[in-house]
Design a protein around this motif. Structure first.
Motif, mmCIF file in Angstrom:
data_model
loop_
_atom_site.group_PDB
_atom_site.id
_atom_site.type_symbol
_atom_site.label_atom_id
_atom_site.label_comp_id
_atom_site.label_asym_id
_atom_site.label_seq_id
_atom_site.Cartn_x
_atom_site.Cartn_y
_atom_site.Cartn_z
ATOM 1 N N THR A 75 0.847 -1.185 0.000
ATOM 2 C CA THR A 75 0.000 0.000 0.000
ATOM 3 C C THR A 75 0.880 1.231 0.000
ATOM 4 O OG1 THR A 75 -1.922 1.027 1.095
ATOM 5 C CG2 THR A 75 -0.177 0.168 2.531
ATOM 6 N N SER A 76 0.271 2.399 -0.137
ATOM 7 C CA SER A 76 1.020 3.653 -0.051
ATOM 8 C C SER A 76 0.700 4.329 1.277
ATOM 9 C CB SER A 76 0.650 4.579 -1.213
ATOM 10 O OG SER A 76 -0.695 5.001 -1.094
ATOM 11 N N ARG A 77 1.531 5.264 1.679
ATOM 12 C CA ARG A 77 1.306 5.948 2.965
ATOM 13 C C ARG A 77 -0.027 6.695 3.002
ATOM 14 N NH1 ARG A 77 6.287 8.904 5.701
ATOM 15 N NH2 ARG A 77 6.858 6.693 5.692
ATOM 16 N N PRO A 78 -0.400 7.435 1.945
ATOM 17 C CA PRO A 78 -1.704 8.106 1.999
ATOM 18 C C PRO A 78 -2.875 7.135 2.126
ATOM 19 C CG PRO A 78 -0.334 9.064 0.277
ATOM 20 C CD PRO A 78 0.372 7.833 0.750
ATOM 21 N N VAL A 79 -2.808 6.016 1.436
ATOM 22 C CA VAL A 79 -3.893 5.024 1.521
ATOM 23 C C VAL A 79 -3.929 4.402 2.905
ATOM 24 C CG1 VAL A 79 -4.725 2.791 0.660
ATOM 25 C CG2 VAL A 79 -3.946 4.542 -0.946
ATOM 26 N N ALA A 80 -2.763 4.070 3.455
ATOM 27 C CA ALA A 80 -2.714 3.500 4.803
ATOM 28 C C ALA A 80 -3.338 4.452 5.818
ATOM 29 C CB ALA A 80 -1.267 3.181 5.183
ATOM 30 N N ALA A 81 -3.117 5.757 5.636
ATOM 31 C CA ALA A 81 -3.689 6.748 6.556
ATOM 32 C C ALA A 81 -5.199 6.847 6.408
ATOM 33 C CB ALA A 81 -3.049 8.108 6.314
ATOM 34 N N LEU A 82 -5.705 6.613 5.207
ATOM 35 C CA LEU A 82 -7.138 6.707 4.958
ATOM 36 C C LEU A 82 -7.908 5.470 5.422
ATOM 37 C CD1 LEU A 82 -7.226 8.315 1.392
ATOM 38 C CD2 LEU A 82 -8.152 9.317 3.489
ATOM 39 N N PHE A 83 -7.244 4.312 5.450
ATOM 40 C CA PHE A 83 -7.933 3.068 5.755
ATOM 41 C C PHE A 83 -7.285 2.295 6.908
ATOM 42 C CE2 PHE A 83 -8.665 4.063 1.274
ATOM 43 C CZ PHE A 83 -10.051 4.141 1.281
ATOM 44 N N PRO A 84 -7.156 2.949 8.078
ATOM 45 C CA PRO A 84 -6.565 2.245 9.225
ATOM 46 C C PRO A 84 -7.427 1.068 9.666
ATOM 47 C CG PRO A 84 -7.567 4.305 9.936
ATOM 48 C CD PRO A 84 -7.571 4.330 8.436
ATOM 49 N N GLY A 85 -8.737 1.159 9.460
ATOM 50 C CA GLY A 85 -9.623 0.065 9.851
ATOM 51 C C GLY A 85 -9.338 -1.205 9.074
ATOM 52 N N ALA A 86 -9.014 -1.062 7.803
ATOM 53 C CA ALA A 86 -8.676 -2.231 6.992
ATOM 54 C C ALA A 86 -7.377 -2.864 7.488
ATOM 55 C CB ALA A 86 -8.548 -1.834 5.527
ATOM 56 N N LEU A 87 -6.376 -2.033 7.795
ATOM 57 C CA LEU A 87 -5.104 -2.566 8.287
ATOM 58 C C LEU A 87 -5.283 -3.251 9.637
ATOM 59 C CD1 LEU A 87 -2.681 0.313 7.242
ATOM 60 C CD2 LEU A 87 -2.862 -1.963 6.230
ATOM 61 N N ARG A 88 -6.131 -2.679 10.510
ATOM 62 C CA ARG A 88 -6.391 -3.316 11.813
ATOM 63 C C ARG A 88 -7.082 -4.666 11.626
ATOM 64 N NH1 ARG A 88 -7.804 1.862 13.602
ATOM 65 N NH2 ARG A 88 -10.007 1.397 13.204
ATOM 66 N N ALA A 89 -8.077 -4.697 10.740
ATOM 67 C CA ALA A 89 -8.817 -5.942 10.520
ATOM 68 C C ALA A 89 -7.907 -7.029 9.967
ATOM 69 C CB ALA A 89 -9.996 -5.686 9.580
ATOM 70 N N ILE A 90 -7.004 -6.655 9.065
ATOM 71 C CA ILE A 90 -6.056 -7.643 8.522
ATOM 72 C C ILE A 90 -5.153 -8.161 9.635
ATOM 73 C CG2 ILE A 90 -4.096 -7.959 6.947
ATOM 74 C CD1 ILE A 90 -5.435 -5.826 5.129
ATOM 75 N N ALA A 91 -4.693 -7.251 10.507
ATOM 76 C CA ALA A 91 -3.796 -7.646 11.607
ATOM 77 C C ALA A 91 -4.478 -8.595 12.580
ATOM 78 C CB ALA A 91 -3.301 -6.402 12.348
ATOM 79 N N GLU A 92 -5.799 -8.494 12.700
ATOM 80 C CA GLU A 92 -6.539 -9.314 13.657
ATOM 81 C C GLU A 92 -7.163 -10.554 13.024
ATOM 82 O OE1 GLU A 92 -9.340 -6.757 15.604
ATOM 83 O OE2 GLU A 92 -7.803 -5.259 16.080
ATOM 84 N N ALA A 93 -6.802 -10.806 11.760
ATOM 85 C CA ALA A 93 -7.441 -11.905 11.040
ATOM 86 C C ALA A 93 -6.751 -13.251 11.229
ATOM 87 C CB ALA A 93 -7.512 -11.571 9.548
ATOM 88 N N GLY A 94 -5.690 -13.294 12.045
ATOM 89 C CA GLY A 94 -5.100 -14.585 12.386
ATOM 90 C C GLY A 94 -3.749 -14.876 11.785
ATOM 91 N N ALA A 95 -3.162 -13.935 11.052
ATOM 92 C CA ALA A 95 -1.840 -14.138 10.480
ATOM 93 C C ALA A 95 -0.952 -12.941 10.813
ATOM 94 C CB ALA A 95 -1.932 -14.318 8.961
ATOM 95 N N ARG A 96 0.351 -13.141 10.712
ATOM 96 C CA ARG A 96 1.273 -12.029 10.921
ATOM 97 C C ARG A 96 1.133 -11.043 9.758
ATOM 98 N NH1 ARG A 96 7.718 -12.218 10.066
ATOM 99 N NH2 ARG A 96 6.956 -13.606 8.443
#
Length: 370
Positions: free
Chosen positions: A50-71
């Protein structure tokens, strides 16, 4: 008057040769842990490109991926076309090697078309093929770049000259990403929607939204346009994964458009350049066939959504012509230029002779003298 409300979610099944995968359109799904648990499956590591601007816009997606059971490993790449280089791809490979990334692990493309192009290229070439899921965050990526398996990076001599055909396991389409987009980006995506209207489904051209109007008030219209555009693309690529037949109709506006985009130094958005490429193709069609009204119809559709119909950037015919000759789709004597003689139809023609190509450029693209 707004159209009837479609279902809260829709799934288009993409068949690309031997590969079959879902394009799932559902509001808010990028922030749901359940969505990502299903997508991650047995992967032990998820690499999010991803890019930094996109990561800043979609923190919820990054959190959900982190909590989905994989590193989770986040690989930040430059924004826009600067991401699509051999150097950036090399940095991604290095990060995957450090993470001991395997073919059973998962690459997630979270971003617009440049991110899906790059992530697809990296996934397809990492150990000859790692798992891949697209999570497009722009309208252009939703209706075009994330569907069909084309990947690519740019070289100094042209756009997307290095690439592969590689299908994702699924596309997670979330209409709520549209609310994050500026008007110019929405317009850019609508160029690919309009393209589908001219080459496949003319009903699309009667449903165009007003990008300057609040997107939230036109949600159902955008949802329907996304679904219709993806269905049109799915039909064309089903039996032509590698761009040898009907799928080439999807290149409408792209042979000239990508040349213009490159010659402008990427100051034009991809969709803006494709819009100009469609105007150019329309005028060429008139010159080659004697048909009338195609250019005016094309300009009208583009004007309705605020897309350009005449060059403003300092791009000459010679620059465009030279870059068109280097287009990866062009082969001597082989039909490779897409024309749309009327709404909903497309045909292939050989590259025009230089004199006709120049006449079309002068007629519809050359900036007016002030």
């Amino acid at each position: 008057m707004e159209e009837a409300v479609p279902p809260a979610s829709a799934t288009v099944v993409i068949r690309a040769g031997s590969a079959t995968y879902p394009f799932t359109l559902a509001s808010g799904q990028l922030g749901r842990i359940g969505t990502w648990r299903e997508a991650v499956g047995t992967a032990r590591t998820v690499a999010v490109i991803t890019s930094r601007p996109v990561a800043a816009l979609f923190p919820g997606a990054l959190r959900a991926i982190a909590e989905a059971g994989a590193r989770r490993v986040v690989l930040e790449v430059p924004d826009g076309e600067d991401a699509k280089t051999l150097q950036v791809a090399g940095r991604c490979y290095q990060a995957l090697a450090q993470a001991r990334f395997t073919r059973s692990d998962l690459v997630v493309a979270l971003g617009g078309g440049t991110v899906t192009d790059l992530a697809g290229f990296v996934a397809s070439t990492w150990k000859r093929g790692a798992r891949l899921v697209h999570a497009p965050t722009t309208l252009l990526a939703l209706v075009d770049a994330a569907v069909g398996g084309k990947t690519g990076i740019n070289l100094p001599s042209g756009k997307n000259l290095a690439g592969t055909f590689y299908q994702p396991e699924r596309v997670l389409a979330d209409d709520t990403v549209l609310t994050s987009l500026p008007v110019r980006e929405l317009r850019s995506g609508l160029a690919e929607v309009i393209k589908c209207g001219f080459i496949a489904d003319p009903a699309i051209l009667d449903r165009l939204p007003d990008p300057a109007r609040a997107q939230a008030r036109q949600t159902q219209r955008y949802l329907r346009l996304i679904e219709l555009s993806v269905r049109a693309k799915a039909h064309l690529l089903a039996d032509d994964v590698t761009d040898r037949g009907l799928r080439r109709h999807l290149n409408y506006g792209h042979t000239a458009g990508q040349a213009i985009e490159t010659a402008s130094g990427f100051t034009l958005r991809h969709g803006e350049a494709v819009a100009l490429g469609m105007v150019y193709a329309a005028r060429l069609c008139e010159l080659l066939t004697g048909a009338r009204g195609i250019t005016a119809d094309t300009q009208d559709a583009l004007n309705r959504v605020g897309l350009p119909t005449r060059l403003q950037a300092a791009v000459s015919f010679e620059q465009m012509w030279d870059l068109m000759q280097q287009d990866k789709k062009v082969s001597p004597g082989r039909p490779s230029f897409v024309l749309s003689p009327r709404r909903g139809t497309a045909t292939l023609a050989c590259m025009p002779q230089r004199e006709i190509a120049r006449a079309a450029f002068d007629d519809v693209l050359r900036p007016e003298r002030r």
